[in-house]
Scaffold this active site. Structure first.
Site, PDB file in Angstrom:
ATOM      1  N   THR A  49      36.869  44.424  43.940  1.00  0.00           N
ATOM      2  CA  THR A  49      37.458  44.398  42.607  1.00  0.00           C
ATOM      3  C   THR A  49      38.975  44.327  42.753  1.00  0.00           C
ATOM      4  OG1 THR A  49      37.788  46.781  42.327  1.00  0.00           O
ATOM      5  CG2 THR A  49      35.577  45.917  41.871  1.00  0.00           C
ATOM      6  N   CYS A  50      39.673  44.432  41.627  1.00  0.00           N
ATOM      7  CA  CYS A  50      41.132  44.308  41.682  1.00  0.00           C
ATOM      8  C   CYS A  50      41.789  45.499  42.363  1.00  0.00           C
ATOM      9  CB  CYS A  50      41.708  44.127  40.281  1.00  0.00           C
ATOM     10  SG  CYS A  50      41.472  45.551  39.200  1.00  0.00           S
ATOM     11  N   ASN A  51      41.090  46.592  42.542  1.00  0.00           N
ATOM     12  CA  ASN A  51      41.737  47.715  43.216  1.00  0.00           C
ATOM     13  C   ASN A  51      40.870  48.372  44.280  1.00  0.00           C
ATOM     14  OD1 ASN A  51      40.059  49.611  41.671  1.00  0.00           O
ATOM     15  ND2 ASN A  51      41.416  49.131  39.963  1.00  0.00           N
ATOM     16  N   SER A 109      37.915  55.236  39.763  1.00  0.00           N
ATOM     17  CA  SER A 109      38.595  54.068  39.207  1.00  0.00           C
ATOM     18  C   SER A 109      40.061  54.344  38.935  1.00  0.00           C
ATOM     19  CB  SER A 109      37.919  53.627  37.904  1.00  0.00           C
ATOM     20  OG  SER A 109      36.627  53.130  38.146  1.00  0.00           O
ATOM     21  N   GLY A 185      44.641  32.826  32.546  1.00  0.00           N
ATOM     22  CA  GLY A 185      43.420  33.090  33.287  1.00  0.00           C
ATOM     23  C   GLY A 185      42.225  32.965  32.358  1.00  0.00           C
ATOM     24  N   GLY A 187      38.855  34.226  33.618  1.00  0.00           N
ATOM     25  CA  GLY A 187      37.755  34.922  34.271  1.00  0.00           C
ATOM     26  C   GLY A 187      37.292  36.136  33.481  1.00  0.00           C
TER      27      GLY A 187
END
Length: 440
Positions: A49-51, A109, A185, A187
Site C-alpha cells: 500500500t502507500c505506507n 494504519s 490520477g 486509481g
C-alpha cells in the site's frame, strides 16, 4: 510450517525510504512469486500500500526464511540490503498472526482505524489465491484476519468517523466544501477522493490522468469533469484544491507548475502518492498549504476507548486462532493412531479367519464387532483428552507423547495432512477489489 512476516511501513521508515520500496501491482506479484519459489518458503502473500510493503510467508526454518525473503525484497525493490535492513521489522508465528490482525482492524494504519485497509487485505488474499502463492495455511490466516476486521468494525466505533488518508488529508488542507478541486490520477485513491469531494459539497471536481479513458470512466461512475494530463497546467489555475495520487515514479507537479498556478492565492495541495507526486519545494510557495503522507502519520479515526477495545479484540482473536492451530496440529496424530488401530484389527481378524475357517458369517461379525468395540474403548479417553488439551499452549506436547507411547511413524502422521480439504481453495468475492486509506 510457521508464519513469518517481513515488512517496512510508516512506523519503521520515513517517506523517503518508503518511496524507494513502494511497489505497484506488477512488482508486488513478482515479489510474491519469487518468495514462494525459495527453498524455505511454502506459501507467500504481499500487502503493498502507500505506507507499507509486507511479505507474509509460511516457512520451515526461521533464519533461512527470513534471509531469503529479505534478499528477494532487496532485489525486487532495488534497495541495497544494508540500506533496507535497519528499517525492516520481522514477526514470527504468533507475532505474525497478531500483526496481520492489527493491520486488518486499522490499528497499524497511518490513520488509525481507517477501514480501507480491510479491502486491501481482501485483495491480497484474492491475488495470492489467483497466483497460487497462498495455500491452506495463509488462507486460514487471512480469512481469520478479515473476520477480525469485520468484528472490530461491528462491535466498536473504530471507524465511525469514516476517516481515511484522503479525508484526513482534506481536513488538513482546510476542508473542501465549496472548493474547486483538481484530482491528478484515476486509481483507487483518486476514486475515493472524488467520491469524498462530490459527496462533501465541493463546488467542482476535475480529474486528470495520463490515460484519459480512465479519467472518463471515473467521472462517468462518480461524477466530475475529465481532462487529459497535458491540460493540468490550465486546470491548476482554475482550482483552489489539488489532490495528487498517481502511480508515477517521479514528480508530476513541479514547484514551477504550482507557483504559476498559485500566483500568491491560497491553494491547498494534498499529495497522497508514493512515491510523491508533488515537488517538496512547493511547500515554500506563499499561500500554498502542502500536506503529504508523512504529515498524516498517527492521525486517529476513533476514540481511545474504541482503540483500546479493538486491541482487546485483536488479543482475544489471536489467542483463539493460535488455540485452533494447536488443536489442528494434534488431529493428525489422533487420526494416525486410529488408522494404525484399524489396520491392526483388520490384520488380526484376517489371521483369525485363517486359523478358524469354520466360523459362520454371524460369528465372524460378532467377533469383529467385539474386538473393534474393545479397541475403541481403549483409545477413547486418551484421544478425547489429547483433543481437549490440544488447544492449550502446551497441547502439541501431548501429541508428541502419544506418538512416542504408541510408536507412531512420523511419516504416517504427516501423511494425514497431505490431502487438503475442498475448503482450502475458498475465495473471497471479487467485490473485494477496492483501495483507499492505504493505497494499493
Amino acid at each position: 510450517m510457521s508464519y513469518l512476516v517481513v515488512g517496512i511501513s510508516h512506523r519503521s521508515a520515513d517517506i523517503n525510504v518508503l518511496e524507494r520500496v513502494a511497489l505497484d501491482a506488477d512488482a508486488a506479484t513478482k515479489l510474491a512469486l519469487a518468495v514462494k519459489h525459495t527453498p524455505a518458503v511454502a506459501e507467500s502473500a504481499v500487502i503493498a500500500t502507500c505506507n507499507r510493503t509486507e511479505v507474509y510467508a509460511t516457512v520451515d526454518r526461521f533464519h533461512a526464511g527470513m534471509d531469503e525473503v529479505t534478499a528477494i525484497l532487496s532485489d525486487v525493490t532495488g534497495v541495497p540490503l544494508l540500506d533496507l535492513a535497519e528499517h525492516l521489522y520481522v514477526h514470527f508465528e504468533e507475532g505474525s498472526v497478531a500483526h496481520l490482525f492489527q493491520v486488518a482492524v486499522g490499528l497499524d494504519s497511518m490513520v488509525v482505524g481507517e477501514s480501507q485497509i480491510l479491502g486491501q487485505v481482501k485483495e491480497t488474499l484474492r491475488v495470492g489465491q489467483d497466483l497460487e502463492t497462498i495455500g491452506s495455511d495463509l488462507n486460514a490466516l487471512f480469512q481469520h484476519a478479515l473476520r477480525v476486521g469485520k468484528r472490530a468494525r461491528t462491535e466498536t466505533g473504530i471507524d465511525s468517523a469514516g476517516r481515511s488518508v484522503v479525508s484526513a488529508g482534506l481536513e488538513a488542507v482546510g476542508g473542501f466544501e465549496g472548493r474547486r478541486a483538481l484530482i491528478v490520477g484515476a486509481g483507487s485513491m483518486a476514486s475515493l477522493a472524488a467520491q469524498t469531494l462530490i459527496n462533501g459539497g465541493a463546488k467542482s471536481v476535475t480529474i486528470a490522468n495520463r490515460n484519459y479513458d480512465r479519467a472518463v470512466a471515473l467521472t462517468d461512475r462518480i461524477g466530475g469533469t475529465p481532462v487529459p494530463l497535458a491540460d493540468v497546467p490550465d486546470a491548476l489555475r482554475d482550482a483552489d484544491l489539488i489532490v495528487s495520487c498517481t502511480g508515477a515514479r517521479g514528480v508530476v507537479l513541479t514547484e514551477e507548475m504550482i507557483r504559476n498556478a498559485s500566483d500568491g492565492r491560497p491553494l491547498g495541495v494534498l499529495d497522497v502518492a508514493l512515491p510523491r507526486d508533488v515537488a517538496p519545494e512547493a511547500a515554500r510557495i506563499p499561500g500554498v498549504t502542502l500536506v503529504t503522507l508523512a504529515d498524516l502519520a498517527g492521525t486517529a479515526g476513533g476514540s481511545e476507548a474504541d482503540i483500546d477495545e479493538v486491541r482487546r479484540i485483536v488479543g482475544e482473536e489471536t489467542g483463539a486462532f493460535e488455540a485452533t492451530r494447536r488443536a489442528a496440529s494434534v488431529a493428525p496424530t489422533v487420526v494416525a493412531l486410529r488408522t494404525m488401530a484399524t489396520e491392526l484389527v483388520d490384520s488380526e481378524l484376517a489371521r483369525l479367519d485363517r486359523r478358524l475357517p469354520g466360523l459362520d458369517e454371524q460369528q465372524r461379525h460378532e467377533v469383529a464387532r467385539t474386538i473393534r468395540r474393545v479397541v475403541d474403548k481403549l483409545l477413547h479417553n486418551p484421544t478425547v483428552r489429547v483433543k481437549e488439551l490440544g488447544g492449550d499452549p502446551g497441547g502439541p506436547t501431548y501429541a508428541d507423547a502419544l506418538r512416542e507411547l504408541f510408536a507412531l511413524d512420523q511419516a504416517t502422521v504427516d501423511a494425514v495432512t497431505a490431502v487438503k480439504s475442498p475448503e482450502d481453495t475458498s475465495k473471497t468475492p471479487a467485490d473485494a477489489r477496492h483501495g483507499g486509506g492505504e493505497q494499493a
